[in-house]
Scaffold this motif. Structure first.
Motif, PDB file in Angstrom:
ATOM      1  N   PRO A  70       0.806  -1.230   0.000  1.00  0.00           N
ATOM      2  CA  PRO A  70       0.000   0.000   0.000  1.00  0.00           C
ATOM      3  C   PRO A  70       0.838   1.280   0.000  1.00  0.00           C
ATOM      4  O   PRO A  70       0.373   2.322  -0.468  1.00  0.00           O
ATOM      5  CB  PRO A  70      -0.823  -0.136   1.283  1.00  0.00           C
ATOM      6  N   ALA A  71       2.074   1.201   0.491  1.00  0.00           N
ATOM      7  CA  ALA A  71       2.951   2.377   0.486  1.00  0.00           C
ATOM      8  C   ALA A  71       3.616   2.586  -0.867  1.00  0.00           C
ATOM      9  O   ALA A  71       4.122   3.672  -1.155  1.00  0.00           O
ATOM     10  CB  ALA A  71       4.023   2.229   1.576  1.00  0.00           C
ATOM     11  N   GLY A  72       3.630   1.540  -1.692  1.00  0.00           N
ATOM     12  CA  GLY A  72       4.206   1.653  -3.024  1.00  0.00           C
ATOM     13  C   GLY A  72       5.701   1.362  -3.061  1.00  0.00           C
ATOM     14  O   GLY A  72       6.383   1.320  -2.036  1.00  0.00           O
ATOM     15  N   ASP A  73       6.194   1.130  -4.249  1.00  0.00           N
ATOM     16  CA  ASP A  73       7.621   0.946  -4.506  1.00  0.00           C
ATOM     17  C   ASP A  73       8.385   2.141  -3.945  1.00  0.00           C
ATOM     18  O   ASP A  73       8.010   3.308  -4.152  1.00  0.00           O
ATOM     19  CB  ASP A  73       7.818   0.843  -6.026  1.00  0.00           C
ATOM     20  N   LEU A  74       9.489   1.874  -3.239  1.00  0.00           N
ATOM     21  CA  LEU A  74      10.293   2.953  -2.659  1.00  0.00           C
ATOM     22  C   LEU A  74      10.792   3.942  -3.708  1.00  0.00           C
ATOM     23  O   LEU A  74      11.042   5.113  -3.402  1.00  0.00           O
ATOM     24  CB  LEU A  74      11.490   2.364  -1.907  1.00  0.00           C
ATOM     25  N   ALA A  75      10.929   3.480  -4.960  1.00  0.00           N
ATOM     26  CA  ALA A  75      11.404   4.367  -6.015  1.00  0.00           C
ATOM     27  C   ALA A  75      10.424   5.495  -6.294  1.00  0.00           C
ATOM     28  O   ALA A  75      10.810   6.529  -6.854  1.00  0.00           O
ATOM     29  CB  ALA A  75      11.676   3.577  -7.299  1.00  0.00           C
ATOM     30  N   ARG A  76       9.163   5.313  -5.913  1.00  0.00           N
ATOM     31  CA  ARG A  76       8.187   6.389  -6.102  1.00  0.00           C
ATOM     32  C   ARG A  76       8.544   7.622  -5.269  1.00  0.00           C
ATOM     33  O   ARG A  76       8.123   8.740  -5.588  1.00  0.00           O
ATOM     34  CB  ARG A  76       6.786   5.906  -5.732  1.00  0.00           C
ATOM     35  N   ALA A  77       9.323   7.416  -4.196  1.00  0.00           N
ATOM     36  CA  ALA A  77       9.685   8.524  -3.307  1.00  0.00           C
ATOM     37  C   ALA A  77      11.052   9.117  -3.624  1.00  0.00           C
ATOM     38  O   ALA A  77      11.520  10.005  -2.909  1.00  0.00           O
ATOM     39  CB  ALA A  77       9.662   8.042  -1.853  1.00  0.00           C
ATOM     40  N   LEU A  78      11.696   8.645  -4.693  1.00  0.00           N
ATOM     41  CA  LEU A  78      13.024   9.135  -5.032  1.00  0.00           C
ATOM     42  C   LEU A  78      12.956  10.356  -5.944  1.00  0.00           C
ATOM     43  O   LEU A  78      12.156  10.425  -6.859  1.00  0.00           O
ATOM     44  CB  LEU A  78      13.839   8.025  -5.712  1.00  0.00           C
ATOM     45  N   SER A  79      13.822  11.293  -5.682  1.00  0.00           N
ATOM     46  CA  SER A  79      13.900  12.543  -6.442  1.00  0.00           C
ATOM     47  C   SER A  79      14.487  12.306  -7.834  1.00  0.00           C
ATOM     48  O   SER A  79      15.296  11.384  -8.020  1.00  0.00           O
ATOM     49  CB  SER A  79      14.793  13.522  -5.665  1.00  0.00           C
ATOM     50  N   PRO A  80      14.112  13.175  -8.810  1.00  0.00           N
ATOM     51  CA  PRO A  80      13.137  14.266  -8.750  1.00  0.00           C
ATOM     52  C   PRO A  80      11.733  13.757  -9.003  1.00  0.00           C
ATOM     53  O   PRO A  80      11.541  12.581  -9.323  1.00  0.00           O
ATOM     54  CB  PRO A  80      13.614  15.190  -9.876  1.00  0.00           C
ATOM     55  N   TRP A  81      10.763  14.646  -8.895  1.00  0.00           N
ATOM     56  CA  TRP A  81       9.371  14.268  -9.093  1.00  0.00           C
ATOM     57  C   TRP A  81       8.728  15.135 -10.169  1.00  0.00           C
ATOM     58  O   TRP A  81       9.090  16.308 -10.336  1.00  0.00           O
ATOM     59  CB  TRP A  81       8.575  14.431  -7.792  1.00  0.00           C
ATOM     60  N   ILE A  82       7.815  14.552 -10.896  1.00  0.00           N
ATOM     61  CA  ILE A  82       6.990  15.302 -11.842  1.00  0.00           C
ATOM     62  C   ILE A  82       5.547  15.158 -11.371  1.00  0.00           C
ATOM     63  O   ILE A  82       4.979  14.057 -11.410  1.00  0.00           O
ATOM     64  CB  ILE A  82       7.130  14.765 -13.278  1.00  0.00           C
ATOM     65  N   ARG A  83       4.992  16.249 -10.865  1.00  0.00           N
ATOM     66  CA  ARG A  83       3.627  16.226 -10.313  1.00  0.00           C
ATOM     67  C   ARG A  83       3.455  15.110  -9.290  1.00  0.00           C
ATOM     68  O   ARG A  83       2.449  14.404  -9.263  1.00  0.00           O
ATOM     69  CB  ARG A  83       2.592  16.108 -11.430  1.00  0.00           C
ATOM     70  N   GLY A  84       4.474  14.928  -8.469  1.00  0.00           N
ATOM     71  CA  GLY A  84       4.433  13.942  -7.400  1.00  0.00           C
ATOM     72  C   GLY A  84       4.868  12.551  -7.788  1.00  0.00           C
ATOM     73  O   GLY A  84       4.954  11.668  -6.927  1.00  0.00           O
ATOM     74  N   GLU A  85       5.156  12.309  -9.070  1.00  0.00           N
ATOM     75  CA  GLU A  85       5.568  10.983  -9.534  1.00  0.00           C
ATOM     76  C   GLU A  85       7.093  10.928  -9.625  1.00  0.00           C
ATOM     77  O   GLU A  85       7.718  11.741 -10.313  1.00  0.00           O
ATOM     78  CB  GLU A  85       4.959  10.681 -10.903  1.00  0.00           C
ATOM     79  N   GLY A  86       7.721   9.978  -8.928  1.00  0.00           N
ATOM     80  CA  GLY A  86       9.170   9.866  -8.903  1.00  0.00           C
ATOM     81  C   GLY A  86       9.726   9.452 -10.260  1.00  0.00           C
ATOM     82  O   GLY A  86       9.320   8.429 -10.818  1.00  0.00           O
ATOM     83  N   VAL A  87      10.658  10.239 -10.770  1.00  0.00           N
ATOM     84  CA  VAL A  87      11.226   9.948 -12.090  1.00  0.00           C
ATOM     85  C   VAL A  87      11.946   8.603 -12.129  1.00  0.00           C
ATOM     86  O   VAL A  87      11.828   7.866 -13.119  1.00  0.00           O
ATOM     87  CB  VAL A  87      12.149  11.101 -12.538  1.00  0.00           C
ATOM     88  N   PRO A  88      12.727   8.210 -11.086  1.00  0.00           N
ATOM     89  CA  PRO A  88      13.342   6.881 -11.146  1.00  0.00           C
ATOM     90  C   PRO A  88      12.320   5.753 -11.317  1.00  0.00           C
ATOM     91  O   PRO A  88      12.562   4.785 -12.041  1.00  0.00           O
ATOM     92  CB  PRO A  88      14.079   6.774  -9.807  1.00  0.00           C
ATOM     93  N   PHE A  89      11.160   5.889 -10.663  1.00  0.00           N
ATOM     94  CA  PHE A  89      10.102   4.883 -10.846  1.00  0.00           C
ATOM     95  C   PHE A  89       9.570   4.924 -12.264  1.00  0.00           C
ATOM     96  O   PHE A  89       9.386   3.884 -12.914  1.00  0.00           O
ATOM     97  CB  PHE A  89       8.968   5.106  -9.848  1.00  0.00           C
ATOM     98  N   LEU A  90       9.306   6.119 -12.770  1.00  0.00           N
ATOM     99  CA  LEU A  90       8.780   6.259 -14.131  1.00  0.00           C
ATOM    100  C   LEU A  90       9.730   5.649 -15.152  1.00  0.00           C
ATOM    101  O   LEU A  90       9.301   5.058 -16.144  1.00  0.00           O
ATOM    102  CB  LEU A  90       8.565   7.741 -14.456  1.00  0.00           C
ATOM    103  N   ALA A  91      11.036   5.774 -14.897  1.00  0.00           N
ATOM    104  CA  ALA A  91      12.033   5.306 -15.857  1.00  0.00           C
ATOM    105  C   ALA A  91      12.116   3.788 -15.942  1.00  0.00           C
ATOM    106  O   ALA A  91      12.421   3.239 -17.008  1.00  0.00           O
ATOM    107  CB  ALA A  91      13.405   5.872 -15.501  1.00  0.00           C
TER     108      ALA A  91
END
Length: 396
Positions: free
Chosen positions: A40-61
């Protein structure tokens, strides 16, 4: 097309941050249907900088082409959903510490009894066995303990790590190779197996030739800046306005380099006669080369060296890289539309045939975006699905 190689292959992904997600990203780029199971807390990468509208770029990548399901494995109905998902999958990839999956009854022996064709890949810091297996680890720490940081940076400088998560990434790629090998073996035997990728072992693999050299001569290497330890000139050389990386240790290219800089007499200097001699007199060699090269800017030397077929290239920053012909002509970036972050530019998959590279089928998912969809696909009744979703929403 390689992009469709694993179309129909079902992968359940219990990984987070970078190493494990790199493995499942490769499988997804090759067409596999990857379901990412998040807490429920999500992948830790979601909290890694930088963010686009709250979405962690490392996760997006690292999570394009995947679907996200949120399950709390501590809740019985959520665990049952995970068990059903695994039972219908071809591949499971997990990156918990050894023993965690067993506590949920999701270890290889247990789930393989129900799904004997399952390829089960464990990604961890130090492997599944041995006294270090319980230790946690992240990229920077593994760069340190594997010796990688001892050979990076400048002589006499402070310890220096590679400023990209190189251990994470190579671990993910080696995990992918292990999964692909196990899938090939399954075609022969009809059975799955438990494979692994260790960050520590992967970091050693990165340094394969360095450790081979250490075993051969017993000398502990240290940092040498941008110089290759086994050949010279094979390093960055200073021009009047910047630096060029030059590899001209091959005899013919060494002669071509001396000619190009207007110093053919260097080829007759006994200190620089061959690679061994040049390594012994590296400081004097670099001083002689740079004395000539600092007279002109790097574009001048790039043209001169290209004419002499000397292997070289400018030391580019990222802005220069993405504008280079090599990057643009290969189409190494693409645009995606994310439901929250909006329009994104991301590196494309680097897996492909000649003239072909997979396009992303979908952007990285939002947290739990596909929970209802995936649970319906594995046959959970609608009331059970809504109970799972409601329990997550209540917790958040």
């Amino acid at each position: 097309m390689l992009a469709n190689t694993f179309s129909g292959l079902k992968v359940v992904d219990f990984t987070q941050v970078m190493a494990g997600p790199t493995c499942t990203l490769c499988l997804a780029d090759l067409g596999a249907e990857v379901v990412k199971v998040e807490t429920p807390a999500g992948d830790l990468a979601r909290a890694l900088s930088p963010w686009i509208r709250g979405e962690g770029v490392p996760f997006l990548a690292l999570n394009r082409n995947k679907r996200s399901v949120v399950l709390d494995l501590k809740q019985p109905e959520h665990l049952q959903a995970a068990q059903q998902l695994i039972a219908e999958s071809d591949v499971l990839v997990e990156s918990f510490r050894p023993g965690v999956m067993a506590r949920f009854g999701l270890d290889f022996a247990t789930v393989a009894a129900r799904n004997p064709r399952l390829i089960y890949c464990s990604v961890s810091a130090y492997g599944q066995l041995g006294s270090s297996s319980d230790l946690p680890g992240v990229d920077g720490v593994l760069q340190a303990v594997s010796g990688l940081m001892s050979v990076t940076g400048s002589q006499g400088g402070e310890p220096c790590k590679v400023q990209v998560p190189v251990v994470d990434l190579v671990t993910g790629y080696l995990a992918t190779i292990s999964v692909l090998a196990a899938l090939a073996d399954r075609q022969r035997t009809g059975l799955g197996q438990h494979v692994e990728a260790s960050m520590f072992a992967s970091a050693i693999a990165l340094q394969h030739t360095n450790f081979a050299t250490y075993f051969a001569d017993g000398k502990v290497p240290g940092p040498q800046g941008n110089a290759a330890p086994y050949s010279t000139p094979n390093e960055a050389l200073r021009c009047s306005d910047g630096w060029i990386m030059v590899a001209a240790y091959h005899p013919a290219r060494w002669e071509a380099l001396c000619t190009a800089i207007g110093a053919p007499e260097l080829t007759n200097d006994p200190r620089f006669h061959d690679n061994k001699s040049r390594l012994e007199h590296r400081e004097a060699l670099l001083g002689a080369l740079e004395w000539h090269m600092r007279a002109h800017p790097r574009e001048y030397w790039l043209d001169q060296f290209a004419a002499g077929d000397i292997i070289c290239g400018p030391i580019n920053d990222y802005a220069e890289v993405v504008q280079s012909a090599a990057f643009v002509e290969a189409g190494l970036a693409e645009s995606l539309q994310h439901p929250v972050a909006g329009a994104l530019t991301m590196p494309r998959s680097m897996i492909g045939a000649v003239g072909e590279r997979p396009h992303a089928r979908r952007a990285a998912p939002t947290l739990g975006q596909h929970t209802r969809e995936v649970l319906a696909e594995i046959g959970l009744p609608s009331d059970s699905i809504e109970a799972v979703v409601a329990s997550i929403l209540q917790r958040n």
